[in-house]
Design a protein around this motif. Structure first.
Motif, PDB file in Angstrom:
ATOM      1  N   THR A 234       1.228 -15.670 -62.618  1.00  0.00           N
ATOM      2  CA  THR A 234      -0.089 -15.446 -62.019  1.00  0.00           C
ATOM      3  C   THR A 234      -0.321 -16.393 -60.852  1.00  0.00           C
ATOM      4  O   THR A 234      -0.944 -16.028 -59.853  1.00  0.00           O
ATOM      5  CB  THR A 234      -1.185 -15.641 -63.078  1.00  0.00           C
ATOM      6  OG1 THR A 234      -0.951 -14.747 -64.184  1.00  0.00           O
ATOM      7  CG2 THR A 234      -2.565 -15.372 -62.501  1.00  0.00           C
ATOM      8  N   TYR A 235       0.210 -17.619 -60.966  1.00  0.00           N
ATOM      9  CA  TYR A 235       0.052 -18.629 -59.922  1.00  0.00           C
ATOM     10  C   TYR A 235       1.396 -18.876 -59.248  1.00  0.00           C
ATOM     11  O   TYR A 235       2.421 -18.981 -59.921  1.00  0.00           O
ATOM     12  CB  TYR A 235      -0.462 -19.950 -60.511  1.00  0.00           C
ATOM     13  CG  TYR A 235      -1.819 -19.848 -61.160  1.00  0.00           C
ATOM     14  CD1 TYR A 235      -2.988 -20.084 -60.424  1.00  0.00           C
ATOM     15  CD2 TYR A 235      -1.933 -19.523 -62.518  1.00  0.00           C
ATOM     16  CE1 TYR A 235      -4.227 -19.994 -61.023  1.00  0.00           C
ATOM     17  CE2 TYR A 235      -3.182 -19.429 -63.119  1.00  0.00           C
ATOM     18  CZ  TYR A 235      -4.317 -19.663 -62.367  1.00  0.00           C
ATOM     19  OH  TYR A 235      -5.558 -19.563 -62.964  1.00  0.00           O
ATOM     20  N   ASN A 236       1.378 -18.978 -57.925  1.00  0.00           N
ATOM     21  CA  ASN A 236       2.608 -19.357 -57.233  1.00  0.00           C
ATOM     22  C   ASN A 236       2.733 -20.878 -57.221  1.00  0.00           C
ATOM     23  O   ASN A 236       1.841 -21.596 -57.682  1.00  0.00           O
ATOM     24  CB  ASN A 236       2.655 -18.773 -55.817  1.00  0.00           C
ATOM     25  CG  ASN A 236       1.485 -19.221 -54.953  1.00  0.00           C
ATOM     26  OD1 ASN A 236       1.060 -20.375 -55.016  1.00  0.00           O
ATOM     27  ND2 ASN A 236       0.958 -18.319 -54.135  1.00  0.00           N
ATOM     28  N   GLU A 237       3.819 -21.379 -56.674  1.00  0.00           N
ATOM     29  CA  GLU A 237       4.073 -22.819 -56.684  1.00  0.00           C
ATOM     30  C   GLU A 237       3.009 -23.595 -55.923  1.00  0.00           C
ATOM     31  O   GLU A 237       2.667 -24.723 -56.292  1.00  0.00           O
ATOM     32  CB  GLU A 237       5.448 -23.108 -56.094  1.00  0.00           C
ATOM     33  CG  GLU A 237       6.595 -22.615 -56.952  1.00  0.00           C
ATOM     34  CD  GLU A 237       7.941 -22.985 -56.364  1.00  0.00           C
ATOM     35  OE1 GLU A 237       7.969 -23.645 -55.297  1.00  0.00           O
ATOM     36  OE2 GLU A 237       8.971 -22.624 -56.951  1.00  0.00           O
ATOM     37  N   THR A 238       2.486 -23.007 -54.859  1.00  0.00           N
ATOM     38  CA  THR A 238       1.473 -23.687 -54.052  1.00  0.00           C
ATOM     39  C   THR A 238       0.156 -23.790 -54.798  1.00  0.00           C
ATOM     40  O   THR A 238      -0.529 -24.820 -54.752  1.00  0.00           O
ATOM     41  CB  THR A 238       1.253 -22.943 -52.717  1.00  0.00           C
ATOM     42  OG1 THR A 238       2.501 -22.855 -52.023  1.00  0.00           O
ATOM     43  CG2 THR A 238       0.246 -23.678 -51.856  1.00  0.00           C
ATOM     44  N   ASP A 239      -0.203 -22.723 -55.513  1.00  0.00           N
ATOM     45  CA  ASP A 239      -1.468 -22.717 -56.261  1.00  0.00           C
ATOM     46  C   ASP A 239      -1.445 -23.730 -57.401  1.00  0.00           C
ATOM     47  O   ASP A 239      -2.370 -24.527 -57.565  1.00  0.00           O
ATOM     48  CB  ASP A 239      -1.736 -21.323 -56.842  1.00  0.00           C
ATOM     49  CG  ASP A 239      -2.005 -20.287 -55.773  1.00  0.00           C
ATOM     50  OD1 ASP A 239      -2.478 -20.673 -54.691  1.00  0.00           O
ATOM     51  OD2 ASP A 239      -1.734 -19.096 -56.019  1.00  0.00           O
ATOM     52  N   ASN A 240      -0.390 -23.672 -58.205  1.00  0.00           N
ATOM     53  CA  ASN A 240      -0.286 -24.567 -59.353  1.00  0.00           C
ATOM     54  C   ASN A 240       1.168 -24.612 -59.806  1.00  0.00           C
ATOM     55  O   ASN A 240       1.663 -23.667 -60.447  1.00  0.00           O
ATOM     56  CB  ASN A 240      -1.188 -24.105 -60.497  1.00  0.00           C
ATOM     57  CG  ASN A 240      -1.343 -25.144 -61.581  1.00  0.00           C
ATOM     58  OD1 ASN A 240      -0.374 -25.635 -62.133  1.00  0.00           O
ATOM     59  ND2 ASN A 240      -2.584 -25.489 -61.900  1.00  0.00           N
TER      60      ASN A 240
ATOM     61  N   TYR B 117       1.721 -24.395 -63.765  1.00  0.00           N
ATOM     62  CA  TYR B 117       1.478 -23.064 -64.317  1.00  0.00           C
ATOM     63  C   TYR B 117       2.575 -22.084 -63.893  1.00  0.00           C
ATOM     64  O   TYR B 117       2.978 -21.213 -64.671  1.00  0.00           O
ATOM     65  CB  TYR B 117       0.118 -22.540 -63.874  1.00  0.00           C
ATOM     66  CG  TYR B 117      -1.062 -23.219 -64.534  1.00  0.00           C
ATOM     67  CD1 TYR B 117      -0.882 -24.127 -65.573  1.00  0.00           C
ATOM     68  CD2 TYR B 117      -2.368 -22.940 -64.135  1.00  0.00           C
ATOM     69  CE1 TYR B 117      -1.958 -24.748 -66.183  1.00  0.00           C
ATOM     70  CE2 TYR B 117      -3.458 -23.555 -64.738  1.00  0.00           C
ATOM     71  CZ  TYR B 117      -3.246 -24.458 -65.763  1.00  0.00           C
ATOM     72  OH  TYR B 117      -4.331 -25.060 -66.365  1.00  0.00           O
ATOM     73  N   ASN B 118       3.030 -22.212 -62.661  1.00  0.00           N
ATOM     74  CA  ASN B 118       4.096 -21.352 -62.172  1.00  0.00           C
ATOM     75  C   ASN B 118       5.379 -21.567 -62.985  1.00  0.00           C
ATOM     76  O   ASN B 118       6.034 -20.604 -63.393  1.00  0.00           O
ATOM     77  CB  ASN B 118       4.347 -21.635 -60.694  1.00  0.00           C
ATOM     78  CG  ASN B 118       5.495 -20.821 -60.122  1.00  0.00           C
ATOM     79  OD1 ASN B 118       6.637 -21.266 -60.091  1.00  0.00           O
ATOM     80  ND2 ASN B 118       5.189 -19.614 -59.669  1.00  0.00           N
TER      81      ASN B 118
END
Length: 298
Positions: free
Chosen positions: A190-196, A199-200
């Motif tokens: 749901t999250y990419n590396e930049t977002d989190n 979580y990624n």
């Protein structure tokens, strides 16, 4: 994957098994007795004892009820294949994502702790290759239990609060939101590396070790997506062609909402795909009428 309320286990067990093998409290007392027996044992002795005293199997019917008779990780429906009670924290040995041993003796002190039990299809729990894929990828959690390295539970720590597991836990509400699915039933973070970044990574490792991109699973999810698409397409056609008939429009919207509601029930296979479908569909302004359905998904 959808969240499982493990705190309901006692009530489920007592309602199903209370008159046959005793109450849940009786079971926990027996579990404590088993734990005390294995405390002084070595690894091999504990393994032999578990094989003969795997009383966690008695919790199977109640654990299955909690998920609507579906695997807690994949949401695949229960069938004639072998299903298992999986120890979220491995009881005999735990390994990192690279296969390095983290705990040689595993979390043996949690081997009889009901809070450590998860219901898993054999495709999730056991190491094996996808017979529907020509690749060499191995699926299954096995003894893998990667951590992010900030802490490691000591023997006897029942909460393990110092650890940060890198595998998604279906009893944690936030965890189950970390994986999404596309129209082909393929899982993705749901999250990419930049977002989190954390979580990624949890999503990627969980997809890998739970085998969530196994071909039968993606086919099952894509079928549900197609059912949702068909229901919305039929309703949308009526809506577009009955602009001056609000009663007819509302009837079709109600019918569509009811179908999507039923597809999203916790007893239905791959029910979380419905939320992913709606999330993608309402990005198109033409389907603004669909936004309200999120309130009735379960």
């Amino acid at each position: 994957m959808r969240v499982i309320n493990l705190s309901d286990l006692k009530a489920k067990f007592d309602s199903l098994e209370g008159n046959h093998i005793g109450s849940f409290d009786d079971w926990t007392q027996r579990a404590e007795q088993c734990l005390n027996v294995i405390r002084p044992m070595n690894k091999k002795q504990r393994s032999n004892y578990w094989a003969k005293n795997n009383i966690w199997r008695e919790l199977y019917p109640a654990l299955s009820e909690l998920s609507g008779h579906k695997c807690w990780y994949s949401e695949a429906p229960e069938n004639s294949s072998e299903w298992e009670i999986e120890h979220f924290r491995p009881k005999a040995e735990s390994k990192s994502e690279e296969g390095a041993v983290i705990l040689e003796n595993g979390y043996w002190w949690l081997s009889y702790s009901w809070t450590n039990f998860r219901l898993a299809g054999s495709l999730v729990n056991k190491l094996r290759k996808d017979r529907f894929d020509s690749g060499n990828e191995v699926y299954g959690k096995g003894n893998f239990f990667p951590l992010d390295g900030i802490g490691l539970a000591q023997t006897g720590d029942e909460e393990c609060d110092c650890e940060r597991p890198l595998l998604i836990d279906p009893i944690k509400p936030r965890d189950v939101t970390l994986i999404s699915f596309d129209q082909n039933g393929e899982p993705y973070p749901t999250y990419n590396e930049t977002d989190n970044l954390l979580y990624n990574k949890k999503a990627l490792l969980s997809i890998k070790f739970y085998g969530l991109d196994h071909k039968p699973l993606t086919r099952g999810r894509s079928k549900i997506w197609a059912n949702c698409e068909m229901a919305v397409k039929k309703a949308h056609n009526i809506i577009k062609n009955n602009i001056n008939d609000p009663v007819r429009r509302d009837e079709k919207i109600d019918e569509c909402f009811l179908l999507l509601h039923n597809y999203s029930k916790y007893t239905e296979p791959y029910s979380m795909i419905v939320r992913n479908f709606v999330k993608e569909k309402i990005k198109d302004d033409e389907y603004s009428w669909l936004k309200e359905v999120e309130r009735v998904l379960v």
